[in-house]
Design a protein around this motif. Structure first.
Motif, PDB file in Angstrom:
ATOM      1  N   HIS A  65      -0.649   6.042   7.457  1.00 59.62           N
ATOM      2  CA  HIS A  65      -1.864   5.200   6.884  1.00 59.62           C
ATOM      3  C   HIS A  65      -2.074   4.145   8.049  1.00 59.62           C
ATOM      4  N   HIS A  76      -5.101   1.483  10.285  1.00 61.32           N
ATOM      5  CA  HIS A  76      -6.397   0.736  10.333  1.00 61.32           C
ATOM      6  C   HIS A  76      -7.184   1.139  11.621  1.00 61.32           C
ATOM      7  N   GLU A 131       0.798  -1.196  -0.136  1.00 65.20           N
ATOM      8  CA  GLU A 131      -0.013   0.035  -0.107  1.00 65.20           C
ATOM      9  C   GLU A 131       0.951   1.248  -0.065  1.00 65.20           C
ATOM     10  N   HIS A 163     -11.851   0.379   5.783  1.00 68.26           N
ATOM     11  CA  HIS A 163     -10.271  -0.009   5.564  1.00 68.26           C
ATOM     12  C   HIS A 163      -9.654   0.690   6.705  1.00 68.26           C
ATOM     13  N   LEU A 172      -7.535  -3.051  -0.444  1.00 69.65           N
ATOM     14  CA  LEU A 172      -6.405  -2.240  -0.246  1.00 69.65           C
ATOM     15  C   LEU A 172      -5.931  -1.379  -1.568  1.00 69.65           C
TER      16      LEU A 172
END
Ligand SMILES: [Zn+2]
Length: 209
Positions: free
Chosen positions: A74, A76, A55, A144, A119
């Motif tokens: 980034h 979750h 990613e 996500h 993703l």
């Protein structure tokens, strides 16, 4: 908020067309030797057989779209997920999260097409996410997680942490089923100093906490 899957990067301090991100490894375990350099298309500059994050395009495209951004997280972040799937706005209700007065937009990956579930696996998806982010500090990624950007590493960690905290607090406030007073734009203020908080976060990270 960085579980086994999140990642944090910074723009290269001397070459603005590059960024630094660890090899594919759980953030809690990353050491100096794991740091790799990427161009803004997210090609590794010196791979030496190291496995890279699928990613990473989230980072490259955020740096390309936002010259003011020098650090990207980034994650979750668990409590942002409900806000990413219900249309309930994730707005600031506490002073320390007042960067969220610029309400985070929700990015829909299906607008650009899926490749591997939800993703981000290529530059087209990364660019679309950066476009949705616009000039804001946070964008949610439906089902996500989120992408968080800032002018420096301390600020991006603060924002990523307090996006999660504000989401938790807002979920509690919503459960009261009473009108909510959000932080107003003229009340928003970025913390002037983050050095003391940074010391705590760094110590906790080093202790694996
Ligand atoms: Zn992810």
């Amino acid at each position: 908020m960085l579980d086994a899957w999140g990642h944090v990067s910074i723009r290269h301090p001397v070459n603005p067309d590059r960024y630094l991100l660890s090899r594919a490894r759980a953030p809690a375990l990353v050491a100096a030797d794991d740091i790799m350099e990427f161009d803004l298309d997210s090609n590794p500059v010196d791979q030496r057989g190291r496995r890279v994050f699928l990613e990473r395009f989230i980072h490259g495209q955020a740096y390309r779209a936002r010259p003011d951004v020098n650090a990207v997280v980034h994650s979750h972040s668990p409590t942002v997920i409900p806000f990413s799937v219900t249309g309930e706005p994730l707005k600031a209700i506490s002073h320390i999260a007042s960067f969220l007065v610029k309400e985070p937009p929700v990015w829909e990956i299906r607008d650009v097409g899926i490749t591997q579930g939800l993703l981000v696996t290529n530059n087209t998806q990364g660019e679309s996410l950066a476009k949705t982010l616009g000039d804001r500090p946070v964008a949610l990624m439906r089902g996500h997680g989120n992408v968080v950007v800032a002018p420096d590493i301390k600020r991006v960690v603060h924002r990523a942490l307090y996006t999660e905290v504000n989401a938790r607090q807002l979920a509690t406030a919503l459960s009261f089923d009473r009108p909510i007073t959000f932080v107003a734009p003229d009340e928003a203020q970025d913390p002037k100093r983050l050095d003391d908080a940074w010391e705590v976060w760094k110590t906790e990270a080093m202790q694996g906490g």
